[in-house]
Motif scaffolding. Structure first.
Motif, PDB file in Angstrom:
ATOM      1  N   ALA A   4       0.952  -1.064   0.140  1.00 37.94           N
ATOM      2  CA  ALA A   4      -0.050   0.095  -0.028  1.00 37.94           C
ATOM      3  C   ALA A   4       0.661   1.240  -0.083  1.00 37.94           C
ATOM      4  CB  ALA A   4      -0.875  -0.121   1.179  1.00 37.94           C
ATOM      5  N   LYS A   5       0.744   2.126  -0.835  1.00 37.04           N
ATOM      6  CA  LYS A   5       1.217   3.287  -0.872  1.00 37.04           C
ATOM      7  C   LYS A   5       0.731   4.504  -0.090  1.00 37.04           C
ATOM      8  CE  LYS A   5       2.935   4.699  -5.040  1.00 37.04           C
ATOM      9  NZ  LYS A   5       4.516   4.871  -4.520  1.00 37.04           N
ATOM     10  N   LEU A   6       1.346   5.200   0.656  1.00 31.94           N
ATOM     11  CA  LEU A   6       1.136   6.149   1.816  1.00 31.94           C
ATOM     12  C   LEU A   6       1.867   7.406   1.408  1.00 31.94           C
ATOM     13  CD1 LEU A   6       1.360   4.226   5.204  1.00 31.94           C
ATOM     14  CD2 LEU A   6      -0.676   4.097   3.478  1.00 31.94           C
ATOM     15  N   LEU A   7       1.016   8.493   1.366  1.00 32.93           N
ATOM     16  CA  LEU A   7       1.605   9.765   1.102  1.00 32.93           C
ATOM     17  C   LEU A   7       1.447  10.754   2.377  1.00 32.93           C
ATOM     18  CD1 LEU A   7       2.748  12.353  -0.518  1.00 32.93           C
ATOM     19  CD2 LEU A   7       0.379  12.845  -0.733  1.00 32.93           C
ATOM     20  N   VAL A   8       2.723  10.854   3.239  1.00 34.52           N
ATOM     21  CA  VAL A   8       2.908  11.471   4.398  1.00 34.52           C
ATOM     22  C   VAL A   8       3.362  12.919   4.221  1.00 34.52           C
ATOM     23  CG1 VAL A   8       4.092  11.527   6.786  1.00 34.52           C
ATOM     24  CG2 VAL A   8       3.220   9.351   5.583  1.00 34.52           C
ATOM     25  N   VAL A   9       2.681  14.060   4.673  1.00 33.91           N
ATOM     26  CA  VAL A   9       3.144  15.387   4.684  1.00 33.91           C
ATOM     27  C   VAL A   9       3.124  15.793   6.025  1.00 33.91           C
ATOM     28  CG1 VAL A   9       2.708  17.474   3.578  1.00 33.91           C
ATOM     29  CG2 VAL A   9       1.784  15.183   2.526  1.00 33.91           C
ATOM     30  N   GLU A  10       4.250  16.077   6.445  1.00 36.21           N
ATOM     31  CA  GLU A  10       4.781  16.355   7.942  1.00 36.21           C
ATOM     32  C   GLU A  10       5.791  17.311   8.064  1.00 36.21           C
ATOM     33  OE1 GLU A  10       5.015  17.641  11.531  1.00 36.21           O
ATOM     34  OE2 GLU A  10       3.382  16.095  11.345  1.00 36.21           O
ATOM     35  N   ASP A  11       5.644  18.629   8.478  1.00 33.01           N
ATOM     36  CA  ASP A  11       6.940  19.350   8.322  1.00 33.01           C
ATOM     37  C   ASP A  11       7.786  19.428   9.447  1.00 33.01           C
ATOM     38  OD1 ASP A  11       4.919  20.600  10.310  1.00 33.01           O
ATOM     39  OD2 ASP A  11       5.705  22.536  10.303  1.00 33.01           O
ATOM     40  N   LEU A  15       9.778  14.062  13.399  1.00 36.54           N
ATOM     41  CA  LEU A  15       8.385  13.201  13.114  1.00 36.54           C
ATOM     42  C   LEU A  15       8.344  12.594  11.999  1.00 36.54           C
ATOM     43  CD1 LEU A  15       5.937  11.968  14.634  1.00 36.54           C
ATOM     44  CD2 LEU A  15       4.592  14.011  14.282  1.00 36.54           C
ATOM     45  N   GLY A  16       8.562  13.506  10.816  1.00 34.81           N
ATOM     46  CA  GLY A  16       8.303  13.113   9.484  1.00 34.81           C
ATOM     47  C   GLY A  16       9.379  11.860   9.491  1.00 34.81           C
ATOM     48  N   ASP A  17      10.644  11.848   9.686  1.00 35.04           N
ATOM     49  CA  ASP A  17      11.576  10.787   9.382  1.00 35.04           C
ATOM     50  C   ASP A  17      11.135   9.553  10.123  1.00 35.04           C
ATOM     51  OD1 ASP A  17      13.185  12.418   7.898  1.00 35.04           O
ATOM     52  OD2 ASP A  17      14.555  13.086   9.337  1.00 35.04           O
ATOM     53  N   ILE A  18      10.692   9.956  11.596  1.00 35.92           N
ATOM     54  CA  ILE A  18      10.210   8.398  12.356  1.00 35.92           C
ATOM     55  C   ILE A  18       9.040   7.764  11.489  1.00 35.92           C
ATOM     56  CG2 ILE A  18       9.348   7.920  14.397  1.00 35.92           C
ATOM     57  CD1 ILE A  18      11.056  10.217  15.970  1.00 35.92           C
ATOM     58  N   LEU A  19       8.190   8.613  11.187  1.00 35.08           N
ATOM     59  CA  LEU A  19       6.973   8.162  10.340  1.00 35.08           C
ATOM     60  C   LEU A  19       7.348   7.157   9.288  1.00 35.08           C
ATOM     61  CD1 LEU A  19       4.585  11.003  10.923  1.00 35.08           C
ATOM     62  CD2 LEU A  19       4.048   8.554  11.859  1.00 35.08           C
ATOM     63  N   LEU A  32       7.594  10.509   1.846  1.00 35.63           N
ATOM     64  CA  LEU A  32       7.692  11.754   2.794  1.00 35.63           C
ATOM     65  C   LEU A  32       7.632  13.120   2.307  1.00 35.63           C
ATOM     66  CD1 LEU A  32       7.580  12.898   5.789  1.00 35.63           C
ATOM     67  CD2 LEU A  32       9.942  12.476   5.757  1.00 35.63           C
ATOM     68  N   CYS A  33       6.834  14.165   2.514  1.00 36.12           N
ATOM     69  CA  CYS A  33       7.127  15.596   2.027  1.00 36.12           C
ATOM     70  C   CYS A  33       7.100  16.439   3.208  1.00 36.12           C
ATOM     71  CB  CYS A  33       5.909  15.589   1.069  1.00 36.12           C
ATOM     72  SG  CYS A  33       5.555  14.926  -0.182  1.00 36.12           S
ATOM     73  N   ARG A  34       7.705  17.477   3.248  1.00 32.46           N
ATOM     74  CA  ARG A  34       8.081  18.499   4.086  1.00 32.46           C
ATOM     75  C   ARG A  34       6.988  19.676   4.474  1.00 32.46           C
ATOM     76  NH1 ARG A  34      11.135  15.135   7.411  1.00 32.46           N
ATOM     77  NH2 ARG A  34      12.830  14.491   6.338  1.00 32.46           N
ATOM     78  N   ILE A 102      -5.942  12.312  14.541  1.00 37.96           N
ATOM     79  CA  ILE A 102      -5.045  11.938  15.570  1.00 37.96           C
ATOM     80  C   ILE A 102      -4.208  12.892  16.121  1.00 37.96           C
ATOM     81  CG2 ILE A 102      -3.295  11.066  14.218  1.00 37.96           C
ATOM     82  CD1 ILE A 102      -3.047   8.463  16.083  1.00 37.96           C
ATOM     83  N   THR A 103      -4.324  12.990  17.627  1.00 31.68           N
ATOM     84  CA  THR A 103      -3.746  14.231  18.266  1.00 31.68           C
ATOM     85  C   THR A 103      -2.252  13.850  18.524  1.00 31.68           C
ATOM     86  OG1 THR A 103      -5.929  15.294  18.814  1.00 31.68           O
ATOM     87  CG2 THR A 103      -4.326  16.187  20.079  1.00 31.68           C
ATOM     88  N   LYS A 104      -1.490  14.695  18.270  1.00 26.04           N
ATOM     89  CA  LYS A 104      -0.116  14.612  18.969  1.00 26.04           C
ATOM     90  C   LYS A 104      -0.330  15.203  20.383  1.00 26.04           C
ATOM     91  CE  LYS A 104       1.884  16.444  14.477  1.00 26.04           C
ATOM     92  NZ  LYS A 104       2.598  17.441  13.800  1.00 26.04           N
TER      93      LYS A 104
END
Length: 230
Positions: A4-11, A15-19, A32-34, A102-104
């Motif tokens: 499954a292909k996921l698009l993660v957008v996290e600045d 956290l982005g690298d960990i995800l 991953l996008c910033r 989901i809340t951080k």
């Protein structure tokens, strides 16, 4: 079976690298996008099964990006990440068509479970025991086409609208259990999903308003039913 292909957008770079690392380790193809603009660019170039979007981002916020994605691919699932737990954010996410919220800070295991539940729902076969056409009042649901035909012509439906109308139309004048409908369409009967279903029921009532013989009645604490009168 393909990943499954996921698009993660996290600045947030940490956290982005960990995800990305965690989801890749769990067997997903994770991009991953910033920021929102980079996320929009990646979305236009590839096909994804699910998006995970931070809300507060530079250049383009998560809600704006989500709206743009939904205009192109209305049924693509979106999970929103936020550092806030505001009712306004939840309502805004529901309006856009968010599948989860989901809340951080959150646990990676919880996120993984939510991703799995959404993908199981969206990737399962919708054709099991489903008729192709449902008639009620002045309306005809063309299930395979995700199309509702009525007094004002044909209306294209989202997958959730299509499923909800099918469940109601297959049980005309009978009670549809709320929890059962939530589990069948959303995967579980959580509070967030229940609120989301209420939004979709409101949309469906508007679609059916041209025929007074067809009404969706809510039975509080139990569920709802489509009442069709002669």
């Amino acid at each position: 079976m393909s990943k499954a292909k996921l698009l993660v957008v996290e600045d947030d770079p940490n956290l982005g690298d960990i995800l990305q690392e965690y989801l890749t380790m769990k067997g997903y193809d994770c991009t991953l996008c910033r920021d929102g603009e980079e996320g929009w660019s990646k979305f236009k170039k590839d096909k994804y099964n699910l998006c995970i979007l931070d809300i507060m981002m530079p250049k383009k916020d998560g809600f704006t990006l989500g709206k743009e994605i939904k205009k192109v691919q209305e049924d693509l699932p979106i999970i929103y990440l936020t550092a806030k737990n505001l009712k306004e954010d939840i309502i805004e996410g529901l309006k856009i068509g968010a599948d989860d919220y989901i809340t951080k800070p959150f646990s990676m295991e919880e996120l993984l479970l939510r991703i799995g539940a959404i993908l199981r729902r969206t990737q399962k076969s919708d054709a099991v025991n489903a008729l192709k056409v449902y008639s009620f009042g002045d309306f005809v649901l063309h299930y395979d086409e995700q199309m509702l035909e009525g007094p004002q012509g044909k209306q294209k439906l989202t997958s959730k609208e299509n499923e909800l109308i099918r469940i109601l139309a297959s049980e005309i004048n009978k009670l549809v259990n709320r929890s059962h409908a939530l589990k069948q369409i959303w995967g579980d009967d959580s509070y967030f999903n229940a609120r989301s279903m209420d939004v979709y029921l409101s949309k469906i009532r508007k679609l059916l308003k041209d025929d007074p013989k067809v009404q969706i009645i809510t039975i509080h604490g139990e569920g709802f039913k489509m009442v069709v009168t002669e």
